[in-house]
Design a protein around this motif. Structure first.
Motif, PDB file in Angstrom:
ATOM      1  N   SER A  78       0.748  -1.092   0.051  1.00  0.00           N
ATOM      2  CA  SER A  78      -0.040   0.023  -0.082  1.00  0.00           C
ATOM      3  C   SER A  78       0.902   1.282   0.070  1.00  0.00           C
ATOM      4  CB  SER A  78      -0.804  -0.062   1.234  1.00  0.00           C
ATOM      5  OG  SER A  78       0.049   0.189   2.411  1.00  0.00           O
ATOM      6  N   ALA A  79       0.088   2.474  -0.334  1.00  0.00           N
ATOM      7  CA  ALA A  79       1.019   3.704  -0.272  1.00  0.00           C
ATOM      8  C   ALA A  79       1.462   3.903   1.045  1.00  0.00           C
ATOM      9  CB  ALA A  79      -0.036   4.832  -0.802  1.00  0.00           C
ATOM     10  N   ALA A  80       0.676   3.537   2.155  1.00  0.00           N
ATOM     11  CA  ALA A  80       1.072   3.979   3.399  1.00  0.00           C
ATOM     12  C   ALA A  80       2.387   3.063   3.827  1.00  0.00           C
ATOM     13  CB  ALA A  80       0.041   3.697   4.375  1.00  0.00           C
ATOM     14  N   ASP A  81       2.267   1.816   3.446  1.00  0.00           N
ATOM     15  CA  ASP A  81       3.418   0.780   3.646  1.00  0.00           C
ATOM     16  C   ASP A  81       4.596   1.142   2.984  1.00  0.00           C
ATOM     17  OD1 ASP A  81       2.167  -0.761   5.565  1.00  0.00           O
ATOM     18  OD2 ASP A  81       1.360  -2.308   4.106  1.00  0.00           O
ATOM     19  N   ASN A  82       4.499   1.737   1.695  1.00  0.00           N
ATOM     20  CA  ASN A  82       5.701   2.512   0.999  1.00  0.00           C
ATOM     21  C   ASN A  82       6.390   3.234   1.688  1.00  0.00           C
ATOM     22  OD1 ASN A  82       6.528   1.508  -2.072  1.00  0.00           O
ATOM     23  ND2 ASN A  82       4.294   1.141  -2.018  1.00  0.00           N
ATOM     24  N   LEU A  83       5.710   4.220   2.393  1.00  0.00           N
ATOM     25  CA  LEU A  83       6.457   5.390   3.089  1.00  0.00           C
ATOM     26  C   LEU A  83       6.672   4.760   4.355  1.00  0.00           C
ATOM     27  CD1 LEU A  83       3.882   8.352   2.450  1.00  0.00           C
ATOM     28  CD2 LEU A  83       6.002   7.781   1.094  1.00  0.00           C
ATOM     29  N   ASP A  84       5.993   3.834   4.957  1.00  0.00           N
ATOM     30  CA  ASP A  84       6.444   3.460   6.118  1.00  0.00           C
ATOM     31  C   ASP A  84       7.796   2.736   6.088  1.00  0.00           C
ATOM     32  OD1 ASP A  84       5.517   2.806   9.160  1.00  0.00           O
ATOM     33  OD2 ASP A  84       6.068   0.680   8.383  1.00  0.00           O
ATOM     34  N   TRP A 140      16.856  -5.461  10.183  1.00  0.00           N
ATOM     35  CA  TRP A 140      15.530  -5.719  10.686  1.00  0.00           C
ATOM     36  C   TRP A 140      14.673  -4.961   9.637  1.00  0.00           C
ATOM     37  CZ3 TRP A 140      12.264  -9.068  11.817  1.00  0.00           C
ATOM     38  CH2 TRP A 140      11.057  -8.778  12.340  1.00  0.00           C
ATOM     39  N   THR A 141      14.748  -3.781   9.530  1.00  0.00           N
ATOM     40  CA  THR A 141      13.947  -2.848   8.612  1.00  0.00           C
ATOM     41  C   THR A 141      13.755  -3.484   7.295  1.00  0.00           C
ATOM     42  OG1 THR A 141      14.653  -0.951   9.750  1.00  0.00           O
ATOM     43  CG2 THR A 141      13.704  -0.434   7.518  1.00  0.00           C
ATOM     44  N   VAL A 142      14.863  -4.173   6.540  1.00  0.00           N
ATOM     45  CA  VAL A 142      14.867  -4.679   5.424  1.00  0.00           C
ATOM     46  C   VAL A 142      14.106  -6.009   5.425  1.00  0.00           C
ATOM     47  CG1 VAL A 142      16.114  -5.643   3.380  1.00  0.00           C
ATOM     48  CG2 VAL A 142      16.811  -3.525   4.625  1.00  0.00           C
ATOM     49  N   MET A 143      14.418  -6.716   6.582  1.00  0.00           N
ATOM     50  CA  MET A 143      13.943  -8.089   6.690  1.00  0.00           C
ATOM     51  C   MET A 143      12.483  -7.896   6.892  1.00  0.00           C
ATOM     52  SD  MET A 143      15.783 -10.502   9.432  1.00  0.00           S
ATOM     53  CE  MET A 143      14.748 -11.979   9.771  1.00  0.00           C
ATOM     54  N   ARG A 144      11.930  -7.228   7.656  1.00  0.00           N
ATOM     55  CA  ARG A 144      10.751  -6.634   8.068  1.00  0.00           C
ATOM     56  C   ARG A 144       9.766  -6.793   6.547  1.00  0.00           C
ATOM     57  NH1 ARG A 144       7.532  -2.982   8.506  1.00  0.00           N
ATOM     58  NH2 ARG A 144       5.747  -2.953  10.114  1.00  0.00           N
ATOM     59  N   LYS A 145      10.077  -5.841   5.802  1.00  0.00           N
ATOM     60  CA  LYS A 145       9.528  -5.478   4.654  1.00  0.00           C
ATOM     61  C   LYS A 145       9.480  -6.805   3.480  1.00  0.00           C
ATOM     62  CE  LYS A 145      10.050  -4.410   0.156  1.00  0.00           C
ATOM     63  NZ  LYS A 145      11.171  -5.209  -0.700  1.00  0.00           N
ATOM     64  N   GLU A 146      10.876  -7.424   3.530  1.00  0.00           N
ATOM     65  CA  GLU A 146      10.769  -8.673   2.607  1.00  0.00           C
ATOM     66  C   GLU A 146       9.925  -9.842   3.237  1.00  0.00           C
ATOM     67  OE1 GLU A 146      13.100  -9.218   0.062  1.00  0.00           O
ATOM     68  OE2 GLU A 146      13.095  -7.277   0.124  1.00  0.00           O
ATOM     69  N   LEU A 147       9.713  -9.820   4.444  1.00  0.00           N
ATOM     70  CA  LEU A 147       8.887 -10.919   5.057  1.00  0.00           C
ATOM     71  C   LEU A 147       7.228 -10.673   4.656  1.00  0.00           C
ATOM     72  CD1 LEU A 147      10.718 -12.050   8.310  1.00  0.00           C
ATOM     73  CD2 LEU A 147      10.285 -13.427   6.112  1.00  0.00           C
ATOM     74  N   GLN A 148       7.220  -9.286   4.981  1.00  0.00           N
ATOM     75  CA  GLN A 148       5.953  -8.780   4.848  1.00  0.00           C
ATOM     76  C   GLN A 148       5.325  -9.119   3.391  1.00  0.00           C
ATOM     77  OE1 GLN A 148       6.121  -4.373   5.102  1.00  0.00           O
ATOM     78  NE2 GLN A 148       3.709  -4.041   5.214  1.00  0.00           N
ATOM     79  N   GLU A 149       6.380  -8.818   2.459  1.00  0.00           N
ATOM     80  CA  GLU A 149       5.893  -9.297   0.942  1.00  0.00           C
ATOM     81  C   GLU A 149       5.905 -10.531   0.735  1.00  0.00           C
ATOM     82  OE1 GLU A 149       7.024  -5.884  -2.410  1.00  0.00           O
ATOM     83  OE2 GLU A 149       8.810  -6.860  -1.534  1.00  0.00           O
ATOM     84  N   ALA A 150       6.970 -11.450   1.501  1.00  0.00           N
ATOM     85  CA  ALA A 150       6.577 -12.732   1.150  1.00  0.00           C
ATOM     86  C   ALA A 150       5.531 -13.398   1.656  1.00  0.00           C
ATOM     87  CB  ALA A 150       7.833 -13.547   1.850  1.00  0.00           C
TER      88      ALA A 150
END
Ligand SMILES: Nc1ncnc2c1ncn2[C@@H]1O[C@H](COP(=O)(O)OP(=O)(O)OP(=O)(O)O)[C@@H](O)[C@H]1O
Ligand SMILES: [Mg+2]
Lengths: 313, 243
Positions: free
Chosen positions: A94-100, B6-16
């Motif tokens: 989402s847009a918000a998640d991108n910015l987050d 952790w920031t990168v990991m978190r987003k990768e897992l979110q997408e996965a």
């Protein structure tokens, strides 16, 4: 305090036989919107990559926010934001998640991050749609979101690589309005590339014109216009080759172009148009209207391109 | 640095997790069903008692890690998000390890989840009133080997994904590599002359399980560090854009 946000000297980068950036010496002042103007393939994107330390230069010096690049490029990336060639948004988020995500990347504390996301999305009119996946958005909305992302962590300097590319005129105008408002409010320096002259005229305090990696001119729009001769436009009839030849023989006249009912005259220096009108009439031309106009940046741009072209041959 | 990873990991897992396609999710369920329910139910007590299951637990994470790691860099490049990420303040190592650890956490996390489901299954169907669990050496092996074999897949996966032209290409290369890893030893052994097979068997059956597990863990650990070292050398911002 360093008054230059960006300074390069003799910056050069080649790709095989192509000199993508060729001895570029550039100065961008703090707080200004600098327009980097050039046609396709002139080296704009390559310049931004060099300034961010994403590419190694072959020669020359770079200083961004007083910091030498590529030696200390990490510090530059810490203090700048970017909207590059591609918006770089995660379309499935989402847009918000991108910015987050980018707020976290810049280590903004949760409360500040959320407040800032709200502030930026609201001022771009996107807040209501923040939970939609970005892939469902229009290109104009995506570009605005990417600008919000570039500004999120309150950087001192942002790079915008053709922010209105691919937008229709209405979306482009809307994006420019939002951009100007945000930039004024935040007091951020902007390095913006474009091949659209009208855009540079509307947005930028100063511009640099680049072609085939070489800087042709840089300065404020007024300076660049002054650099060029004044233009005179006559509307009427019977602008025969005879009339044109007569005008061309005048020392004050640099160039003449007859275009049906329009006669364009480029003057070498500001001078009184009355004798020229008289001359036209004497040679059988009928003049209905006379306009004086400063060269638009477009003409400056095209002239510089042509001069460069002539030079090359 | 840890925050950045952790920031990168978190987003990768979110997408996965949120966004895997339906085929991927089906494959995942199939895997969990096979190794969590079907196989334990069929094999009975030997599911926990026989060291042969160690081999399975070294395979499962390979598939699971592979399902997400191919996308790590090739996906960002293909969808044009990589350069923006590289223009951010994140250090090279945070991006690299964030992605590597995300793939590892996904693959090994789900492997261990199947492991737990398998334990529940076996105790439900074959428990006969007492708790069935792995002997200590096998337990160590299952955990250590699945983790390190996941690491192997993550390290190799990141390397391949960095070089690949597309996600599809990365997935293909990695799938072939996994098949090779599984089938070459399996069929290779069978192709050996009978006398060699026997000699090999004599050596291996001479080992006790603990020794075998420790040797396997040591070998895998070495391979892991080689791959991670190679990925660290390969991952440099300026090279990623220029090529
Ligand atoms: N990675 C690369 N490998 C080889 N050549 C490159 C590479 N990047 C840029 N070039 C070449 O360098 C020149 C300048 O390219 P660049 O992308 O900087 O231009 P640009 O001004 O941004 O153009 P556009 O308006 O099309 O975005 C072009 O001739 C391009 O083909
Ligand atoms: Mg470009």
């Amino acid at each position: 305090m360093n008054t230059f946000a960006i300074r390069t000297q003799q910056l050069t980068r080649t790709f095989g036989p192509v000199r993508a950036v060729d001895q570029l010496t550039l100065e961008v002042r703090q707080g200004e919107i600098f327009g980097f103007l050039g046609p396709n393939g002139s080296g704009k994107t390559t310049t931004i990559r060099l300034l961010l330390g994403l590419l190694q230069p072959d020669a020359g010096q770079i200083e961004v926010l007083g910091v030498p690049v590529p030696q200390r490029a990490a510090e530059v990336r810490e203090r700048t934001g970017a909207l590059l060639e591609h918006a770089g948004l995660y379309e499935r988020l989402s847009a918000a998640d991108n910015l987050d995500y980018y707020g976290r990347i810049w280590r903004m504390p949760a409360a500040e991050r959320n407040q800032r996301i709200h502030e930026l999305l609201a001022s771009l009119g996107l807040w209501e749609r923040r939970n939609e996946q970005v892939k469902t958005w229009s290109r104009g909305m995506k570009q605005k979101l990417a600008i919000a992302r570039a500004l999120l962590h309150r950087p001192q300097l942002i790079f915008l690589d053709e922010p209105t590319a691919g937008l229709d005129p209405i979306a482009a105008a809307s994006l420019r309005d939002d951009l100007r408002t945000l930039v004024e409010r935040e007091g951020v320096t902007v390095f913006l590339t474009t091949h659209n002259l009208a855009e540079a005229e509307k947005l930028c305090h100063r511009v640099g014109i680049i072609r085939q990696g070489r800087l042709l001119a840089q300065g404020s729009l007024a300076e660049l216009r002054r650099h060029e001769a004044l233009h005179l436009e006559m509307i009427g009839r019977a602008f025969t080759p005879h009339v044109v030849t007569a005008l061309q023989s005048q020392p004050a006249v640099k160039r003449v172009e007859a275009n049906g009912a329009r006669l364009l005259i480029e003057l070498a220096a500001a001078s009184d148009p009355a004798p020229l009108v008289k001359l036209v009439v004497e040679h059988g031309g009928q003049v209905e209207e006379v306009h004086r106009s400063n060269a638009s940046l477009e003409e400056v741009f095209l002239t510089l391109m042509e001069e460069e072209e002539a030079h090359a041959h | 640095m840890l925050t950045d990873i952790w920031t990168v990991m978190r987003k990768e897992l979110q997408e996965a997790f949120n966004l895997g396609d339906r085929v991927g999710k089906f494959g995942l369920l199939f895997m969990m069903f096979s190794f969590g329910i079907l196989l334990p139910w069929q094999m009975g007590r030997s599911w926990v008692e026989s060291p042969i299951t160690l081999v399975y637990w070294s395979w499962v994470p390979l598939f699971l890690v592979n399902a997400v790691v191919a996308d790590s860099f090739a996906g960002e490049r293909e969808r044009h998000t990589l350069e923006t990420l590289l223009a951010s303040r994140l250090p090279d190592q945070a991006i690299l390890f964030g992605k590597l650890l995300a793939a590892l956490a996904y693959g090994v996390g789900l492997t261990w989840a199947s492991l737990l489901v398998g334990l529940v299954t076996i105790n439900l169907f074959h428990g006969e009133g007492r708790l069935l669990f792995y002997p200590p050496a096998v337990a160590l092996g299952v955990i250590g080997i699945s983790l390190l074999s996941g690491g192997l897949a993550a390290g190799a996966g990141v390397l391949v994904s960095l070089r690949a032209k597309s996600v599809q290409q990365a997935t293909q290369v990695l799938s072939i590599a996994i098949m090779a890893l599984i089938f070459i030893p399996t069929f290779g052994l069978q192709a050996l002359p009978a006398a060699w097979q026997e000699r090999l068997w004599n050596i291996v059956s001479g080992w006790n399980v603990t020794q075998a597990v420790l040797v396997a863990i040591a070998v895998l650990a070495v391979l892991n560090s080689v791959l991670i070292g190679a990925a660290m050398r390969r991952f440099q911002r300026a090279r990623l854009i220029a090529d």
